[in-house]
Enzyme design. Structure first.
Site, PDB file in Angstrom:
ATOM      1  N   SER A  44       1.481 -12.530   3.807  1.00 35.18           N
ATOM      2  CA  SER A  44       0.445 -13.392   4.391  1.00 35.18           C
ATOM      3  C   SER A  44      -0.759 -13.340   3.458  1.00 35.18           C
ATOM      4  O   SER A  44      -1.774 -12.717   3.740  1.00 35.18           O
ATOM      5  CB  SER A  44       0.071 -12.914   5.793  1.00 35.18           C
ATOM      6  OG  SER A  44      -0.441 -11.605   5.748  1.00 35.18           O
ATOM      7  N   HIS A 155       5.678 -10.981   9.296  1.00 32.97           N
ATOM      8  CA  HIS A 155       6.242  -9.683   8.907  1.00 32.97           C
ATOM      9  C   HIS A 155       7.461  -9.288   9.728  1.00 32.97           C
ATOM     10  O   HIS A 155       8.013  -8.205   9.541  1.00 32.97           O
ATOM     11  CB  HIS A 155       5.182  -8.573   9.046  1.00 32.97           C
ATOM     12  CG  HIS A 155       4.077  -8.699   8.042  1.00 32.97           C
ATOM     13  ND1 HIS A 155       2.912  -7.981   8.123  1.00 32.97           N
ATOM     14  CD2 HIS A 155       3.959  -9.467   6.931  1.00 32.97           C
ATOM     15  CE1 HIS A 155       2.128  -8.296   7.111  1.00 32.97           C
ATOM     16  NE2 HIS A 155       2.736  -9.199   6.372  1.00 32.97           N
ATOM     17  N   GLU A 164      -0.188  -7.911  13.450  1.00 30.76           N
ATOM     18  CA  GLU A 164      -0.196  -6.444  13.469  1.00 30.76           C
ATOM     19  C   GLU A 164      -0.880  -5.895  14.716  1.00 30.76           C
ATOM     20  O   GLU A 164      -1.995  -6.316  15.053  1.00 30.76           O
ATOM     21  CB  GLU A 164      -0.912  -5.913  12.220  1.00 30.76           C
ATOM     22  CG  GLU A 164      -0.224  -6.353  10.941  1.00 30.76           C
ATOM     23  CD  GLU A 164      -1.026  -6.055   9.680  1.00 30.76           C
ATOM     24  OE1 GLU A 164      -1.872  -5.135   9.707  1.00 30.76           O
ATOM     25  OE2 GLU A 164      -0.806  -6.756   8.679  1.00 30.76           O
ATOM     26  N   GLU A 205       6.459  -3.616   8.024  1.00 29.05           N
ATOM     27  CA  GLU A 205       5.500  -2.525   7.869  1.00 29.05           C
ATOM     28  C   GLU A 205       5.863  -1.303   8.703  1.00 29.05           C
ATOM     29  O   GLU A 205       5.037  -0.416   8.928  1.00 29.05           O
ATOM     30  CB  GLU A 205       4.087  -3.033   8.182  1.00 29.05           C
ATOM     31  CG  GLU A 205       3.689  -4.147   7.207  1.00 29.05           C
ATOM     32  CD  GLU A 205       2.217  -4.478   7.218  1.00 29.05           C
ATOM     33  OE1 GLU A 205       1.509  -4.074   8.164  1.00 29.05           O
ATOM     34  OE2 GLU A 205       1.772  -5.149   6.273  1.00 29.05           O
ATOM     35  N   ASP A 242      -4.459  -7.303  13.818  1.00 32.73           N
ATOM     36  CA  ASP A 242      -4.630  -8.240  12.715  1.00 32.73           C
ATOM     37  C   ASP A 242      -3.828  -9.497  13.047  1.00 32.73           C
ATOM     38  O   ASP A 242      -2.628  -9.561  12.782  1.00 32.73           O
ATOM     39  CB  ASP A 242      -4.144  -7.645  11.383  1.00 32.73           C
ATOM     40  CG  ASP A 242      -4.274  -8.648  10.238  1.00 32.73           C
ATOM     41  OD1 ASP A 242      -4.854  -9.740  10.460  1.00 32.73           O
ATOM     42  OD2 ASP A 242      -3.794  -8.356   9.120  1.00 32.73           O
ATOM     43  N   GLU A 286      -8.942  -8.012  12.818  1.00 33.24           N
ATOM     44  CA  GLU A 286      -8.982  -8.461  11.420  1.00 33.24           C
ATOM     45  C   GLU A 286      -8.519  -9.913  11.348  1.00 33.24           C
ATOM     46  O   GLU A 286      -7.558 -10.291  12.029  1.00 33.24           O
ATOM     47  CB  GLU A 286      -8.038  -7.551  10.623  1.00 33.24           C
ATOM     48  CG  GLU A 286      -7.842  -7.944   9.175  1.00 33.24           C
ATOM     49  CD  GLU A 286      -6.775  -7.060   8.517  1.00 33.24           C
ATOM     50  OE1 GLU A 286      -6.647  -5.866   8.867  1.00 33.24           O
ATOM     51  OE2 GLU A 286      -6.048  -7.587   7.656  1.00 33.24           O
ATOM     52  N   ASP A 313     -10.139 -10.140   5.732  1.00 31.59           N
ATOM     53  CA  ASP A 313      -9.081  -9.878   4.747  1.00 31.59           C
ATOM     54  C   ASP A 313      -8.880 -11.137   3.891  1.00 31.59           C
ATOM     55  O   ASP A 313      -9.474 -11.265   2.821  1.00 31.59           O
ATOM     56  CB  ASP A 313      -7.801  -9.475   5.497  1.00 31.59           C
ATOM     57  CG  ASP A 313      -6.565  -9.399   4.621  1.00 31.59           C
ATOM     58  OD1 ASP A 313      -6.706  -9.402   3.391  1.00 31.59           O
ATOM     59  OD2 ASP A 313      -5.438  -9.333   5.167  1.00 31.59           O
ATOM     60  N   LYS A 338      -7.835  -4.609  -0.680  1.00 32.87           N
ATOM     61  CA  LYS A 338      -6.482  -4.582  -1.236  1.00 32.87           C
ATOM     62  C   LYS A 338      -6.626  -4.738  -2.746  1.00 32.87           C
ATOM     63  O   LYS A 338      -7.104  -5.782  -3.222  1.00 32.87           O
ATOM     64  CB  LYS A 338      -5.675  -5.758  -0.700  1.00 32.87           C
ATOM     65  CG  LYS A 338      -5.308  -5.669   0.777  1.00 32.87           C
ATOM     66  CD  LYS A 338      -4.810  -7.025   1.251  1.00 32.87           C
ATOM     67  CE  LYS A 338      -4.068  -6.950   2.575  1.00 32.87           C
ATOM     68  NZ  LYS A 338      -3.864  -8.308   3.142  1.00 32.87           N
ATOM     69  N   HIS A 366      -2.635  -1.312   2.445  1.00 31.65           N
ATOM     70  CA  HIS A 366      -1.370  -1.549   1.743  1.00 31.65           C
ATOM     71  C   HIS A 366      -1.074  -3.051   1.752  1.00 31.65           C
ATOM     72  O   HIS A 366      -1.847  -3.836   2.289  1.00 31.65           O
ATOM     73  CB  HIS A 366      -0.250  -0.806   2.472  1.00 31.65           C
ATOM     74  CG  HIS A 366       0.004  -1.341   3.855  1.00 31.65           C
ATOM     75  ND1 HIS A 366       1.191  -1.206   4.525  1.00 31.65           N
ATOM     76  CD2 HIS A 366      -0.794  -2.047   4.709  1.00 31.65           C
ATOM     77  CE1 HIS A 366       1.126  -1.795   5.694  1.00 31.65           C
ATOM     78  NE2 HIS A 366      -0.062  -2.297   5.841  1.00 31.65           N
ATOM     79  N   LYS A 389      -5.286   1.292   6.524  1.00 34.81           N
ATOM     80  CA  LYS A 389      -4.081   0.885   7.264  1.00 34.81           C
ATOM     81  C   LYS A 389      -2.946   0.834   6.260  1.00 34.81           C
ATOM     82  O   LYS A 389      -3.079   0.258   5.181  1.00 34.81           O
ATOM     83  CB  LYS A 389      -4.282  -0.441   7.992  1.00 34.81           C
ATOM     84  CG  LYS A 389      -4.442  -1.672   7.121  1.00 34.81           C
ATOM     85  CD  LYS A 389      -4.241  -2.941   7.955  1.00 34.81           C
ATOM     86  CE  LYS A 389      -4.091  -4.169   7.079  1.00 34.81           C
ATOM     87  NZ  LYS A 389      -3.806  -5.391   7.809  1.00 34.81           N
TER      88      LYS A 389
HETATM   89  O1  LIG Z   1      -2.437  -9.206   6.279  1.00 30.10           O
HETATM   90  C1  LIG Z   1      -2.468  -8.043   5.915  1.00 30.10           C
HETATM   91  O2  LIG Z   1      -3.424  -7.356   6.223  1.00 30.10           O
HETATM   92  C2  LIG Z   1      -1.399  -7.495   4.988  1.00 30.10           C
HETATM   93  C3  LIG Z   1      -1.136  -6.023   5.088  1.00 30.10           C
HETATM   94  O3  LIG Z   1      -0.865  -5.556   6.363  1.00 30.10           O
HETATM   95  O4  LIG Z   1      -0.231  -8.238   4.990  1.00 30.10           O
HETATM   96  P1  LIG Z   1       0.255  -8.908   3.598  1.00 30.10           P
HETATM   97  O5  LIG Z   1       0.409  -7.810   2.615  1.00 30.10           O
HETATM   98  O6  LIG Z   1       1.544  -9.596   3.946  1.00 30.10           O
HETATM   99  O7  LIG Z   1      -0.821  -9.869   3.206  1.00 30.10           O
HETATM  100 MG   LIG Z   2      -4.629  -8.936   7.133  1.00 36.41          MG
END
Ligand SMILES: O=C(O)[C@@H](CO)OP(=O)(O)O
Ligand SMILES: [Mg+2]
Length: 423
Positions: A44, A155, A164, A205, A242, A286, A313, A338, A366, A389
């Site tokens: 995502s 996911h 999440e 995850e 999230d 989030e 994010d 990230k 992660h 996280k």
């Molecule tokens: O959206 C998120 O926060 C991430 C990690 O949990 O997902 P992805 O790595 O798929 O972007």
């Molecule tokens: Mg996110």
């Protein structure tokens, strides 16, 4: 300080936890030290993330990373050989300049980040100190961990729109104590799901991916698991979500396609307000609003920002320039960090420093595609980032990060400091 210089850089294609190719980099110094790092990959993803270079074509369904690997082994290796690994900012600046694009599209953020992290590891190894100490000196702190125990969105095939559902131990005597508490809830949740004839296989995850039908039902089930395990939801185990709402936002109609309904930004805010009123154990949301709905995110911040944590994010993509705009517009009160969204260790540190200055919380994260590389665990301790996280228990590439904190806690002994519970 060691005088070692970079002697050789070598990248290879390895595979991540989803079976997709990714980049691993070895940096070898002329004192014989090796620093190795592997790059994660999201599903995502935010539109404005630094570019993950994929080969295209038919090989490996276009997901190969041969071009990124070649960029490391060719241009990047030539540029960095003979340089000191001990000035991370200089190395990262060199990489950014060499790439020459604003979003690392030419050499690839996956190529660049692999080198950036491997250089840091090589430097730490050469000095014979742990990575967290090399990056963080003496100001170290173990973060508040958020375990993603129910997986939805892109996911998992659980059919739940929220991506999440995380739990975090509010009261904990040590990092280890916190993990034990979460493990109790995790195993209890598994039992509860099995009793109801629901799926207990896990998503990307490591959280369960049961067809619970709705967000509310998923949270109710979490409450039940927390309480059956002997804890109080809210005061002992808190919940974070999230929704990764960019995934269910229609850019054209500006509506959120959520649980069979088409919601305006205003409707969605009302939904979150009710949700938090009904489930006060929720302390953090989030990406409640899309990366293309800054007004919606700002409105949520106004309405809920003094009650709960609101993490940006996809909307900030760990990019200091975009984040600066977000701070100015009053979007969110925390930022997810990230490393591969921005592509170097130094720029990630810059985003963290910016957050601190603006009074935003930071949560290291992660990606949904991971390897066993636990760089982010050391990084979180070094940056005293406050929160992390990194998935759940039933997948080794996730639990490896939590296990690294347990090792660090043991190494630090009496000096191990726990992050304050986020406000
Ligand atoms: O959206 C998120 O926060 C991430 C990690 O949990 O997902 P992805 O790595 O798929 O972007
Ligand atoms: Mg996110």
């Amino acid at each position: 300080m060691s005088k070692a210089l970079i002697e050789n850089i070598h990248a290879r294609e390895i595979f991540d936890s989803r079976g997709n190719p990714t980049v691993e980099v070895d940096v070898v110094l002329n004192d014989g030290t090796l620093g190795r790092a592997a790059v994660p990959s999201g599903a995502s993803t935010g539109d404005r993330e630094a570019v993950e270079l994929r080969d295209g074509g038919t090989r490996l369904q276009g997901k190969g990373v041969a071009n990124a690997v070649n960029n490391v082994n060719g241009e990047i290796a030539s540029a960095l050989t003979g340089k000191s690994p001990f000035n991370q900012a200089e190395i990262d600046q060199l990489l950014i300049k060499l790439d020459g694009t604003p979003n690392k599209a030419r050499l690839g953020a996956n190529a660049i980040l692999g080198v950036s992290m491997a250089v840091a590891r090589a430097a730490a190894n050469s000095e014979k100190i742990p990575l967290y100490r090399y990056l963080g000196g003496v100001d170290l702190e173990l973060p508040q961990p958020f375990f993603n125990v129910i997986n939805g969105g892109v996911h998992a095939d659980s059919g739940i729109d929220v991506q999440e559902f995380m739990i975090t131990p509010v009261k904990r005597e040590s990092f280890c104590d916190g993990v034990e508490k979460v493990a109790n809830v995790y195993h209890t949740l598994k039992k509860i799901l099995a009793e109801q004839g629901l799926e207990t296989a896990v998503g990307d995850e490591g959280g369960f991916a049961p067809k619970l039908g709705s967000t509310e039902h998923a949270i109710e089930t979490l409450y039940k698991a927390i309480e059956t395990a002997g804890y109080t939801a809210g005061s002992e185990i808190a919940i974070a979500l999230d929704p990764a709402s960019s995934e269910f936002y229609d850019n054209e109609t500006q509506l959120y396609h959520f649980e069979g309904q088409k919601l305006t930004s205003h409707d969605l805010l009302a939904y979150y307000e009710n949700l938090v009123a009904k489930f006060p154990a929720i302390i953090s949301i989030e990406d409640g609003f899309s990366e293309h709905d800054w007004d919606g995110f700002a409105a949520q911040t106004k309405a809920q920002g003094d009650k709960i944590q609101l993490v940006g994010d996809d909307i900030f993509v760990t990019n200091p320039a975009i984040f600066a705009e977000g701070i100015e517009k009053g979007v969110a009160n925390a930022i997810l960090i990230k490393l591969n969204q921005i592509g170097t260790v130094t720029e990630s540190i810059e985003a963290i420093k910016m957050a601190r200055k603006a009074g935003y919380n930071t949560m290291i994260s992660h990606r949904s595609g991971e390897t066993v590389d636990s760089f982010i665990a050391d990084f979180a301790v070094a940056m005293h980032a406050g929160q992390i996280k990194t998935g759940s228990m039933a997948r080794s590439e996730r639990i490896e990060k939590y296990n690294q904190f347990l090792r660090i806690e043991e190494e630090l002994g009496a000096a191990a400091r726990l992050a304050k519970f986020p406000e």
